[in-house]
Design a protein around this motif. Structure first.
Motif, PDB file in Angstrom:
ATOM      1  N   TRP A 293      21.495  36.948  38.375  1.00 12.66           N
ATOM      2  CA  TRP A 293      22.323  38.223  37.801  1.00 12.66           C
ATOM      3  C   TRP A 293      21.565  38.468  36.282  1.00 12.66           C
ATOM      4  CZ3 TRP A 293      24.711  42.573  37.547  1.00 12.66           C
ATOM      5  CH2 TRP A 293      25.652  42.847  36.644  1.00 12.66           C
TER       6      TRP A 293
ATOM      7  N   THR B  38      22.402  39.990  33.338  1.00 12.35           N
ATOM      8  CA  THR B  38      23.566  40.436  32.479  1.00 12.35           C
ATOM      9  C   THR B  38      23.103  40.616  31.081  1.00 12.35           C
ATOM     10  OG1 THR B  38      25.564  39.483  31.952  1.00 12.35           O
ATOM     11  CG2 THR B  38      23.782  38.088  31.861  1.00 12.35           C
TER      12      THR B  38
ATOM     13  N   LYS C 224      28.772  44.160  31.868  1.00 11.81           N
ATOM     14  CA  LYS C 224      27.915  43.095  32.445  1.00 11.81           C
ATOM     15  C   LYS C 224      28.156  41.810  32.418  1.00 11.81           C
ATOM     16  CE  LYS C 224      23.658  45.920  32.920  1.00 11.81           C
ATOM     17  NZ  LYS C 224      24.200  47.302  32.358  1.00 11.81           N
ATOM     18  N   ALA C 225      28.545  41.353  31.320  1.00  8.49           N
ATOM     19  CA  ALA C 225      29.227  40.056  30.810  1.00  8.49           C
ATOM     20  C   ALA C 225      30.406  39.646  31.659  1.00  8.49           C
ATOM     21  CB  ALA C 225      29.357  40.071  29.085  1.00  8.49           C
TER      22      ALA C 225
ATOM     23  N   ASP D  90      29.742  37.996  34.922  1.00  6.32           N
ATOM     24  CA  ASP D  90      29.268  36.625  34.871  1.00  6.32           C
ATOM     25  C   ASP D  90      30.368  35.610  35.572  1.00  6.32           C
ATOM     26  OD1 ASP D  90      27.396  37.558  33.119  1.00  6.32           O
ATOM     27  OD2 ASP D  90      27.619  36.368  31.770  1.00  6.32           O
ATOM     28  N   ARG D  91      31.520  35.712  35.387  1.00  7.37           N
ATOM     29  CA  ARG D  91      32.604  34.637  35.867  1.00  7.37           C
ATOM     30  C   ARG D  91      32.691  35.057  37.517  1.00  7.37           C
ATOM     31  NH1 ARG D  91      38.748  34.284  34.694  1.00  7.37           N
ATOM     32  NH2 ARG D  91      38.705  36.319  36.008  1.00  7.37           N
TER      33      ARG D  91
ATOM     34  N   LYS E 122      29.700  33.240  38.845  1.00  6.00           N
ATOM     35  CA  LYS E 122      29.861  31.770  38.662  1.00  6.00           C
ATOM     36  C   LYS E 122      30.728  31.197  39.750  1.00  6.00           C
ATOM     37  CE  LYS E 122      31.162  28.641  34.845  1.00  6.00           C
ATOM     38  NZ  LYS E 122      31.843  28.716  33.579  1.00  6.00           N
TER      39      LYS E 122
ATOM     40  N   HIS F 276      22.690  29.609  40.746  1.00  6.74           N
ATOM     41  CA  HIS F 276      23.026  30.828  40.129  1.00  6.74           C
ATOM     42  C   HIS F 276      22.464  30.850  38.695  1.00  6.74           C
ATOM     43  CE1 HIS F 276      26.786  29.077  38.504  1.00  6.74           C
ATOM     44  NE2 HIS F 276      26.636  30.199  37.568  1.00  6.74           N
TER      45      HIS F 276
ATOM     46  N   PHE G  27      21.771  33.390  35.181  1.00  8.11           N
ATOM     47  CA  PHE G  27      21.724  34.513  34.250  1.00  8.11           C
ATOM     48  C   PHE G  27      20.594  34.811  33.713  1.00  8.11           C
ATOM     49  CE2 PHE G  27      25.830  32.355  34.540  1.00  8.11           C
ATOM     50  CZ  PHE G  27      26.637  33.368  35.187  1.00  8.11           C
TER      51      PHE G  27
ATOM     52  N   GLY H  61      23.577  28.020  36.255  1.00  5.57           N
ATOM     53  CA  GLY H  61      24.238  28.418  35.514  1.00  5.57           C
ATOM     54  C   GLY H  61      23.658  29.028  34.271  1.00  5.57           C
TER      55      GLY H  61
ATOM     56  N   TYR I 222      21.475  30.666  31.046  1.00  5.98           N
ATOM     57  CA  TYR I 222      21.291  32.039  30.640  1.00  5.98           C
ATOM     58  C   TYR I 222      19.610  31.878  30.042  1.00  5.98           C
ATOM     59  CZ  TYR I 222      26.016  33.125  30.772  1.00  5.98           C
ATOM     60  OH  TYR I 222      27.261  33.344  31.613  1.00  5.98           O
TER      61      TYR I 222
END
Ligand SMILES: NC(=O)c1ccc[n+]([C@@H]2O[C@H](COP(=O)([O-])OP(=O)(O)OC[C@H]3O[C@@H](n4cnc5c(N)ncnc54)[C@H](OP(=O)(O)O)[C@@H]3O)[C@@H](O)[C@H]2O)c1
Length: 269
Positions: free
Chosen positions: A120, A122, A142-143, A146-147, A150, A157, A159, A221, A223
């Motif tokens: 994704w 983000t 966009k943030a 994230d959830r 997740k 996944h 970011f 997960g 970033y």
């Protein structure tokens, strides 16, 4: 019967990655990096697949605003690269598209289709970071997704975070004719403040392809931001002027800039 070469067999076993925004800057870079890696088959997704027939191994229709198109778009894909659509800044993006609704539909459809790895694109939650001082929907919107990514429960996944594109300087933020006759920028920014994370957006593709290839290292997960340079506007202007341009920069007030007659002026301010 004709014997199949080992290359054919390997290529038949390559997993599919479906790429939203494949005809655009982020997704376009992702398509090219995946193709260059040689490890995946690439399904480019577009609202107008007929216009982009040669873009990838397959070009399939997907419209984030029409969730019924997403099942077929993600069917059989191992991975999905997802970027949504913020309307106000660029004329290319649909005006007022609902990123939350679009991303939620895409995440659901990808999960239902059995996708294993979703990446994704983000941006940081500016509202939370600034303690509510800045309202920046195209970041915070966009943030907030994230959830959802997740909690969807993909095997993997990731970011990725896009920078301010260098390409903006020849696109939405191209130098304008100033009152003094120069070409340049008049922005509500301290020209000495190093505050802009910039990068060549085509390079995001390498990060995405790398994450799909190494989910053990980058599919839990993480970033992964792309940052080519961290610059002040003076440094941007100096760099360009060393290449022979004669660009100027003028600091203007936030209020004056926000009132400028172009889409997204208030948000940029
Ligand atoms: N400019 C910056 O500095 C910057 C920095 C960070 C993040 N961003 C974010 O980047 C995003 C834009 O990405 P980009 O610059 O790569 O895009 P872009 O080059 O403007 O291209 C737009 C892409 O979006 C696709 N698209 C638009 N509406 C769609 C829909 N309803 N369903 C499916 N696909 C749709 C288009 O595909 P088709 O037309 O083929 O359907 C096209 O591939 C924005 O959300 C922006 O907030 C920008």
């Amino acid at each position: 019967m004709k014997a199949r070469s080992s290359t054919t067999i390997i290529s038949n076993y390559k997993r599919w990655i479906a790429v939203i925004g494949a005809t655009g800057r982020q997704g376009g870079g992702v398509v090219r990096a995946l193709q260059a890696s040689g490890q995946f088959k690439v399904r480019a997704l577009s609202r107008n697949p007929g216009k982009h027939r040669d873009l990838a191994d397959e070009v399939v229709e997907a419209d984030l605003s029409r969730s019924e198109t997403l099942k077929a778009a993600f069917e059989g894909a191992h991975g999905v690269f997802l970027v949504t659509n913020f309307g106000a800044i660029s004329a290319l993006w649909e005006k007022g598209a609902d990123e939350l609704k679009q991303a939620t539909a895409a995440v659901r459809a990808a999960k239902d289709a059995g996708v294993k790895h979703l990446i994704w694109s983000t941006l940081p939650n500016v509202e939370a970071i600034s303690g509510g001082k800045f309202n920046l929907p195209h970041f915070t919107g966009k943030a907030r997704i994230d959830r959802i990514v997740k909690e969807a429960g993909f095997v993997n996944h990731t970011f990725v975070i896009a920078p301010f594109f260098y390409q903006n300087l020849v696109g939405s933020l191209t130098p304008q004719k100033q009152e003094v006759g120069t070409l340049g920028w008049a922005l509500p920014l301290d020209p000495y403040g190093r505050c802009i994370h910039m990068g060549d957006i085509r390079e995001l593709g390498g990060i995405v392809a790398g994450a799909f290839a190494h989910p053990d290292q980058a599919g839990n997960g993480e970033y992964l931001p792309l940052v080519g340079d961290f610059l002040s506007f003076n440094e941007i202007v100096d760099t360009l002027n060393r290449q022979g341009h004669k660009f100027s920069f003028k600091q203007v007030s936030k209020e004056a800039f926000a009132a400028a007659p172009f889409p997204g002026a208030a948000e940029v301010a």
